[in-house]
Motif scaffolding. Sequence first.
Motif, PDB file in Angstrom:
ATOM      1  N   TYR A   1     -20.723  27.468 -21.516  1.00 53.98           N
ATOM      2  CA  TYR A   1     -22.097  27.872 -21.826  1.00 53.98           C
ATOM      3  C   TYR A   1     -22.914  26.735 -22.433  1.00 53.98           C
ATOM      4  O   TYR A   1     -22.475  26.047 -23.343  1.00 53.98           O
ATOM      5  CB  TYR A   1     -22.108  29.053 -22.794  1.00 53.98           C
ATOM      6  CG  TYR A   1     -23.519  29.401 -23.229  1.00 53.98           C
ATOM      7  CD1 TYR A   1     -24.379  30.074 -22.378  1.00 53.98           C
ATOM      8  CD2 TYR A   1     -24.004  28.985 -24.476  1.00 53.98           C
ATOM      9  CE1 TYR A   1     -25.693  30.344 -22.744  1.00 53.98           C
ATOM     10  CE2 TYR A   1     -25.314  29.262 -24.855  1.00 53.98           C
ATOM     11  CZ  TYR A   1     -26.146  29.937 -23.987  1.00 53.98           C
ATOM     12  OH  TYR A   1     -27.440  30.195 -24.348  1.00 53.98           O
ATOM     13  N   HIS A   2     -24.101  26.578 -21.900  1.00 51.81           N
ATOM     14  CA  HIS A   2     -25.164  25.749 -22.480  1.00 51.81           C
ATOM     15  C   HIS A   2     -26.457  26.550 -22.382  1.00 51.81           C
ATOM     16  O   HIS A   2     -26.651  27.299 -21.417  1.00 51.81           O
ATOM     17  CB  HIS A   2     -25.343  24.433 -21.712  1.00 51.81           C
ATOM     18  CG  HIS A   2     -24.225  23.456 -21.889  1.00 51.81           C
ATOM     19  ND1 HIS A   2     -22.966  23.653 -21.358  1.00 51.81           N
ATOM     20  CD2 HIS A   2     -24.179  22.257 -22.529  1.00 51.81           C
ATOM     21  CE1 HIS A   2     -22.197  22.617 -21.666  1.00 51.81           C
ATOM     22  NE2 HIS A   2     -22.911  21.762 -22.377  1.00 51.81           N
ATOM     23  N   ALA A   3     -27.325  26.402 -23.333  1.00 50.24           N
ATOM     24  CA  ALA A   3     -28.613  27.088 -23.257  1.00 50.24           C
ATOM     25  C   ALA A   3     -29.377  26.612 -22.024  1.00 50.24           C
ATOM     26  O   ALA A   3     -29.266  25.438 -21.628  1.00 50.24           O
ATOM     27  CB  ALA A   3     -29.428  26.823 -24.518  1.00 50.24           C
TER      28      ALA A   3
ATOM     29  N   ASP B   1     -30.650  22.891 -21.306  1.00 50.63           N
ATOM     30  CA  ASP B   1     -29.932  21.932 -22.162  1.00 50.63           C
ATOM     31  C   ASP B   1     -29.311  20.859 -21.278  1.00 50.63           C
ATOM     32  O   ASP B   1     -28.317  21.101 -20.593  1.00 50.63           O
ATOM     33  CB  ASP B   1     -28.850  22.676 -22.956  1.00 50.63           C
ATOM     34  CG  ASP B   1     -28.069  21.758 -23.883  1.00 50.63           C
ATOM     35  OD1 ASP B   1     -28.319  20.533 -23.871  1.00 50.63           O
ATOM     36  OD2 ASP B   1     -27.183  22.262 -24.607  1.00 50.63           O
TER      37      ASP B   1
ATOM     38  N   ASN C   1     -22.206  32.720 -18.725  1.00 51.44           N
ATOM     39  CA  ASN C   1     -23.292  33.537 -19.282  1.00 51.44           C
ATOM     40  C   ASN C   1     -24.657  33.154 -18.698  1.00 51.44           C
ATOM     41  O   ASN C   1     -25.666  33.185 -19.380  1.00 51.44           O
ATOM     42  CB  ASN C   1     -23.326  33.419 -20.808  1.00 51.44           C
ATOM     43  CG  ASN C   1     -22.013  33.812 -21.440  1.00 51.44           C
ATOM     44  OD1 ASN C   1     -21.112  32.968 -21.546  1.00 51.44           O
ATOM     45  ND2 ASN C   1     -21.877  35.053 -21.847  1.00 51.44           N
ATOM     46  N   HIS C   2     -24.649  32.837 -17.389  1.00 48.65           N
ATOM     47  CA  HIS C   2     -25.879  32.316 -16.786  1.00 48.65           C
ATOM     48  C   HIS C   2     -25.946  32.667 -15.301  1.00 48.65           C
ATOM     49  O   HIS C   2     -26.632  33.609 -14.932  1.00 48.65           O
ATOM     50  CB  HIS C   2     -25.926  30.802 -17.026  1.00 48.65           C
ATOM     51  CG  HIS C   2     -27.238  30.180 -16.737  1.00 48.65           C
ATOM     52  ND1 HIS C   2     -27.626  28.982 -17.312  1.00 48.65           N
ATOM     53  CD2 HIS C   2     -28.261  30.526 -15.923  1.00 48.65           C
ATOM     54  CE1 HIS C   2     -28.820  28.643 -16.887  1.00 48.65           C
ATOM     55  NE2 HIS C   2     -29.234  29.574 -16.023  1.00 48.65           N
TER      56      HIS C   2
END
Length: 214
Positions: free
Chosen positions: A137-139, A142, A163-164
């Motif tokens: 996960y990375h925002a 990002d 989560n993307h």
Amino acid sequence: MTSYTDESAARTLIVRTARSLFGRGLTHGSTGNLSVRLADGSLLLTPTGSSLGTVEEAELSRTGPDGRHLDGPRPTKEAFLHAAFYRSRPGAQAVVHLHSTHAAAVSCLDGLDPANALPPLTAYYAMRVGTLPLLPYHAPGDDALEPLAERTARSHHAVLLANHGPVVAGASLEQAADAIEELEETARLHLLLRGHATRPLTPEQAAALAPASP
């Protein structure tokens, strides 16, 4: 391999593909982004904050191969992901990133194999996607994800962002869109079959169908 030499035709294709993906529920709101690599090496991308259901040809962004903004509105904040895939995959002429429901749902599951997030449940998944690494996960936006995406894309034309959602490169925009749609359908099957004994393709069967590298 498709070479996008006509920028006007490439703009038309991007918008037509965007409309198709949005209209069939493969993305929603202002999520998802598409790009093609033009013959001069620059990238034509959907802009930041746009909906794939309403984006217009004149609203597309153009960047250099290094991601530097050249003209048009600001590109998607995930333009660095597209640039990373193009650098790693010389044969890739298009990249599609979606937040499609079932693939995004799989990306939220605990216990996924980071080397291959989905089993090869069907022959068409094995042919169009192959293996699907899960990137941590990375925002959104990002760019710390960029070097990892670039390394992974050297050996895989499709990845799943935790989560993307998925990112897929192809030798044409049609090929990339077909592959990401196959990925979404396989994610849906995977969720439908949870709790049931399944019989995926064997490693030998999947390897025999593995996609050629774009």
